[in-house]
Motif scaffolding. Structure first.
Motif, PDB file in Angstrom:
ATOM      1  N   ALA A  58       0.895 -12.274  -4.546  1.00 33.68           N
ATOM      2  CA  ALA A  58       0.261 -11.887  -3.697  1.00 33.68           C
ATOM      3  C   ALA A  58       0.575 -10.583  -3.527  1.00 33.68           C
ATOM      4  O   ALA A  58      -0.009  -9.476  -3.132  1.00 33.68           O
ATOM      5  CB  ALA A  58       0.511 -12.755  -2.322  1.00 33.68           C
ATOM      6  N   THR A  59       1.929  -9.973  -3.793  1.00 30.88           N
ATOM      7  CA  THR A  59       2.312  -8.573  -3.588  1.00 30.88           C
ATOM      8  C   THR A  59       2.090  -7.819  -4.891  1.00 30.88           C
ATOM      9  O   THR A  59       1.312  -6.886  -4.817  1.00 30.88           O
ATOM     10  CB  THR A  59       3.974  -8.703  -3.201  1.00 30.88           C
ATOM     11  N   TYR A  60       2.728  -8.079  -5.963  1.00 27.05           N
ATOM     12  CA  TYR A  60       2.575  -7.219  -7.261  1.00 27.05           C
ATOM     13  C   TYR A  60       1.364  -7.299  -7.715  1.00 27.05           C
ATOM     14  O   TYR A  60       1.016  -6.572  -8.454  1.00 27.05           O
ATOM     15  CB  TYR A  60       3.697  -7.657  -8.154  1.00 27.05           C
ATOM     16  N   GLY A  61       0.605  -8.397  -7.348  1.00 29.33           N
ATOM     17  CA  GLY A  61      -0.929  -8.655  -7.732  1.00 29.33           C
ATOM     18  C   GLY A  61      -1.696  -7.949  -6.953  1.00 29.33           C
ATOM     19  O   GLY A  61      -2.208  -6.798  -6.877  1.00 29.33           O
ATOM     20  N   ALA A  62      -2.153  -9.080  -5.928  1.00 33.26           N
ATOM     21  CA  ALA A  62      -3.068  -8.552  -4.932  1.00 33.26           C
ATOM     22  C   ALA A  62      -2.879  -7.324  -4.026  1.00 33.26           C
ATOM     23  O   ALA A  62      -3.826  -6.431  -4.143  1.00 33.26           O
ATOM     24  CB  ALA A  62      -3.490  -9.480  -4.190  1.00 33.26           C
ATOM     25  N   GLY A  63      -1.558  -7.227  -3.706  1.00 33.33           N
ATOM     26  CA  GLY A  63      -1.351  -6.115  -2.591  1.00 33.33           C
ATOM     27  C   GLY A  63      -1.135  -4.766  -3.432  1.00 33.33           C
ATOM     28  O   GLY A  63      -1.546  -3.954  -3.041  1.00 33.33           O
ATOM     29  N   MET A  64      -0.653  -4.923  -4.763  1.00 32.53           N
ATOM     30  CA  MET A  64      -0.707  -3.274  -5.415  1.00 32.53           C
ATOM     31  C   MET A  64      -1.973  -3.237  -5.870  1.00 32.53           C
ATOM     32  O   MET A  64      -2.064  -1.935  -6.085  1.00 32.53           O
ATOM     33  CB  MET A  64       0.271  -3.794  -6.464  1.00 32.53           C
ATOM     34  N   PHE A  65      -2.735  -4.308  -6.259  1.00 35.88           N
ATOM     35  CA  PHE A  65      -4.127  -3.942  -6.562  1.00 35.88           C
ATOM     36  C   PHE A  65      -5.023  -2.968  -5.309  1.00 35.88           C
ATOM     37  O   PHE A  65      -5.494  -1.996  -5.674  1.00 35.88           O
ATOM     38  CB  PHE A  65      -4.962  -5.187  -6.898  1.00 35.88           C
ATOM     39  N   ILE A  66      -4.814  -3.514  -4.272  1.00 34.41           N
ATOM     40  CA  ILE A  66      -5.456  -2.942  -3.128  1.00 34.41           C
ATOM     41  C   ILE A  66      -4.612  -1.726  -2.961  1.00 34.41           C
ATOM     42  O   ILE A  66      -5.478  -0.407  -2.774  1.00 34.41           O
ATOM     43  CB  ILE A  66      -5.081  -3.676  -1.889  1.00 34.41           C
ATOM     44  N   GLY A  67      -3.270  -1.777  -2.880  1.00 30.66           N
ATOM     45  CA  GLY A  67      -2.789  -0.077  -2.721  1.00 30.66           C
ATOM     46  C   GLY A  67      -3.070   0.779  -3.727  1.00 30.66           C
ATOM     47  O   GLY A  67      -3.181   2.099  -3.489  1.00 30.66           O
ATOM     48  N   THR A  68      -3.189   0.442  -5.087  1.00 35.28           N
ATOM     49  CA  THR A  68      -3.426   1.201  -6.177  1.00 35.28           C
ATOM     50  C   THR A  68      -4.685   2.177  -6.028  1.00 35.28           C
ATOM     51  O   THR A  68      -4.849   3.306  -6.065  1.00 35.28           O
ATOM     52  CB  THR A  68      -3.226   0.956  -7.540  1.00 35.28           C
ATOM     53  N   ALA A  76       2.851   2.488   7.041  1.00 33.84           N
ATOM     54  CA  ALA A  76       3.877   1.988   7.273  1.00 33.84           C
ATOM     55  C   ALA A  76       4.484   1.392   8.854  1.00 33.84           C
ATOM     56  O   ALA A  76       5.024   0.414   9.096  1.00 33.84           O
ATOM     57  CB  ALA A  76       5.031   2.807   6.733  1.00 33.84           C
ATOM     58  N   ILE A  77       3.997   2.682   9.620  1.00 35.03           N
ATOM     59  CA  ILE A  77       4.290   2.504  11.097  1.00 35.03           C
ATOM     60  C   ILE A  77       3.315   1.300  11.773  1.00 35.03           C
ATOM     61  O   ILE A  77       4.008   0.432  12.483  1.00 35.03           O
ATOM     62  CB  ILE A  77       3.915   3.705  11.635  1.00 35.03           C
ATOM     63  N   LEU A  96      14.677  -2.652   8.464  1.00 34.54           N
ATOM     64  CA  LEU A  96      15.311  -1.596   7.881  1.00 34.54           C
ATOM     65  C   LEU A  96      14.545  -1.024   6.802  1.00 34.54           C
ATOM     66  O   LEU A  96      14.256   0.220   6.341  1.00 34.54           O
ATOM     67  CB  LEU A  96      16.804  -1.929   7.484  1.00 34.54           C
ATOM     68  N   GLY A  97      14.070  -1.768   5.934  1.00 33.99           N
ATOM     69  CA  GLY A  97      13.165  -1.550   4.711  1.00 33.99           C
ATOM     70  C   GLY A  97      12.014  -0.977   5.048  1.00 33.99           C
ATOM     71  O   GLY A  97      11.554   0.219   4.466  1.00 33.99           O
ATOM     72  N   MET A  98      11.259  -1.232   6.096  1.00 31.95           N
ATOM     73  CA  MET A  98       9.910  -0.653   6.749  1.00 31.95           C
ATOM     74  C   MET A  98      10.244   0.707   7.068  1.00 31.95           C
ATOM     75  O   MET A  98       9.601   1.635   6.843  1.00 31.95           O
ATOM     76  CB  MET A  98       9.267  -1.448   7.535  1.00 31.95           C
ATOM     77  N   VAL A  99      11.335   0.880   7.925  1.00 33.69           N
ATOM     78  CA  VAL A  99      11.860   2.331   8.533  1.00 33.69           C
ATOM     79  C   VAL A  99      12.160   3.263   7.410  1.00 33.69           C
ATOM     80  O   VAL A  99      11.703   4.245   7.325  1.00 33.69           O
ATOM     81  CB  VAL A  99      12.954   2.101   9.303  1.00 33.69           C
ATOM     82  N   ALA A 100      12.366   2.861   6.426  1.00 31.67           N
ATOM     83  CA  ALA A 100      12.947   3.466   5.277  1.00 31.67           C
ATOM     84  C   ALA A 100      11.673   4.042   4.459  1.00 31.67           C
ATOM     85  O   ALA A 100      11.620   5.189   3.888  1.00 31.67           O
ATOM     86  CB  ALA A 100      13.746   2.819   4.146  1.00 31.67           C
ATOM     87  N   TRP A 101      10.516   3.225   4.736  1.00 33.30           N
ATOM     88  CA  TRP A 101       9.332   3.774   4.047  1.00 33.30           C
ATOM     89  C   TRP A 101       8.807   4.835   4.866  1.00 33.30           C
ATOM     90  O   TRP A 101       8.256   5.913   4.095  1.00 33.30           O
ATOM     91  CB  TRP A 101       8.209   2.479   3.848  1.00 33.30           C
ATOM     92  N   ILE A 116       0.985  -1.192   0.106  1.00 32.85           N
ATOM     93  CA  ILE A 116       0.033   0.089  -0.013  1.00 32.85           C
ATOM     94  C   ILE A 116       0.814   1.201   0.024  1.00 32.85           C
ATOM     95  O   ILE A 116       0.611   2.031  -0.670  1.00 32.85           O
ATOM     96  CB  ILE A 116      -0.997   0.089   1.129  1.00 32.85           C
ATOM     97  N   PRO A 117       1.938   1.469   0.868  1.00 34.00           N
ATOM     98  CA  PRO A 117       2.824   2.624   0.947  1.00 34.00           C
ATOM     99  C   PRO A 117       3.568   2.709  -0.366  1.00 34.00           C
ATOM    100  O   PRO A 117       3.755   3.547  -1.278  1.00 34.00           O
ATOM    101  CB  PRO A 117       3.828   2.301   1.913  1.00 34.00           C
ATOM    102  N   LEU A 118       3.911   1.352  -1.043  1.00 34.98           N
ATOM    103  CA  LEU A 118       4.630   1.361  -2.373  1.00 34.98           C
ATOM    104  C   LEU A 118       3.972   2.109  -3.531  1.00 34.98           C
ATOM    105  O   LEU A 118       4.465   2.760  -4.399  1.00 34.98           O
ATOM    106  CB  LEU A 118       5.085  -0.243  -2.624  1.00 34.98           C
TER     107      LEU A 118
END
Length: 397
Positions: A337-347, A376-377, A272-277, A218-220
């Motif tokens: 799940a990520t680039y498909g379902a997750g990004m669909f929800i996020g966009t 992200a938090i 570290l990745g999540m903190v960067a977001w 979703i943040p992505l």
């Protein structure tokens, strides 16, 4: 591998990702400028690639792998894609634009897997040789951003023309690529989406990670869909050209991943990745083109940590958890799940959020960027409290 074959495969990868980078980064700005699109309409257009990501494994597994040589079907898909990229600029209706982008995405996304298949079929030592070929994809994305800046076409339909020309070139040149014959076997639909890997959900740490990976999309989505529009409205000159800093950062940080994966472990890398977001969107929320210009650059440059330390690490973690027998299915499931379902929800969510904080056509970017900060938090806290991985995953790497 012969140098001539290496050159052909590298050129293929360069064009494959040049095409994507040429139209995808600036699409939100194009839609806002020429189609007067709402945030929801921009988010919907970006969701097209997520839909295509969920569908393309079925096309590759059930059709392409069984009946067609990979290089030939890739050539046809890119030639047809070039036509659709051109027609995307000939419509003035958001609905028509959405359908064109959706159909184009359904043609383009399978070519990612096809290009990988063509490359792997020629490699004698994939572990050592493939990264040297795949890096040309990142180079292609960077070149696209540079060309958009040099040609000053960021806010024009010419970004789509540039992508269409590259797509036609790759379509034609695909027929000269080394032959990659069909495998001649069918794949069940459940296998195409990685259903064999569902067994991984019995592993609690991996299940916790998997949920976090979907949520962090979703943040992505906020970055992919609205960063270029935001930077342009903030007054940054040649925003698309500046955004290649993110791809350069991605290329640099990916080199550190194998070392860090072994030394600090998967949990710390993911954290570290999540903190960067969080830091990225705080930089966007408080940055401007005056005294705080450095914050805008920092938000862009953090892309390498945001993406590599979560998603690339996630692919490595998935492979370690899956083992040799189901690793392909596991990677397919993670992508679905990520680039498909997750990004669909996020966009879609990012589109609704942007519209919610827009008044009379004016985007209230500070409020918009704080939404992915809060998400992200929340994902970070969820991960800290629930993800408990054993040391053997770290040591096995």
């Amino acid at each position: 591998m012969k140098p001539f074959v290496f050159a052909k495969l590298s050129f293929m990868m360069l064009l494959e990702y040049f095409i994507w980078g040429a139209w995808y980064v600036t699409m939100g700005t194009y839609m806002s400028t020429f189609l007067h699109s709402t945030g929801i309409q921009i988010g919907a257009a970006y969701s097209a690639l997520a839909i295509a990501t969920m569908i393309s494994p079925f096309f590759i597994g059930l059709v392409a792998d069984r009946y067609f040589a990979a290089q030939r079907i890739m050539g046809v898909l890119h030639l047809a894609g070039a036509v659709l990229l051109y027609f995307a600029t000939q419509v003035v209706d958001n609905t028509a634009f959405y359908w064109i982008i959706l159909f184009y995405s359904l043609l383009y996304m399978p070519t990612i897997a096809l290009s990988n298949s063509i490359a792997f079929h020629q490699l004698t030592d994939p572990g050592k040789q493939f990264p040297w070929i795949r890096v040309f994809g990142t180079v292609g994305w960077i070149i696209a951003g540079i060309m958009i800046g040099v040609l000053s076409i960021e806010k024009t339909p010419q970004t789509f023309y540039l992508a269409a020309i590259a797509s036609a070139l790759l379509g034609i040149s695909s027929f000269t690529l080394p032959n990659t014959p069909p495998k001649g076997k069918s794949l069940e639909a459940s296998s195409a989406m990685g259903a064999e890997a569902f067994v991984l959900f019995t592993d609690r740490p991996y299940f916790i990670f998997f949920i976090a990976a979907v949520l962090v999309c979703i943040p992505l989505s906020f970055y992919y869909g609205f960063a270029n529009l935001f930077l342009n409205e903030a007054g940054m000159h040649n925003a698309a050209g500046k955004m290649i800093i993110g791809q350069a950062s991605e290329a640099i940080f990916i080199l550190a991943i194998p070392f860090l994966f072994n030394s600090i472990g998967v949990k710390k890398m993911l954290l570290l990745g999540m903190v960067a977001w969080i830091l990225r969107y705080l930089c966007f929320a408080y940055g401007n083109v005056d005294a705080s210009l450095w914050m805008l650059y920092a938000g862009i440059a953090l892309h390498g940590i945001c993406y590599d330390f979560f998603f690339v690490t996630g692919y490595m973690y998935t492979e370690k958890k899956a083992g040799e027998k189901i690793k392909n299915a596991a990677q397919g499931l993670f992508t679905f799940a990520t680039y498909g379902a997750g990004m669909f929800i996020g966009t879609w969510f990012s589109g609704f959020t942007t519209d919610h904080y827009t008044t009379n056509g004016v985007h209230h970017w500070k409020e918009i960027w704080f939404v992915p900060v809060y998400i992200a938090i929340a994902v970070l806290l969820y991960f800290v409290f629930f993800f408990k991985e054993k040391d053997e995953v770290k040591q096995a790497a």
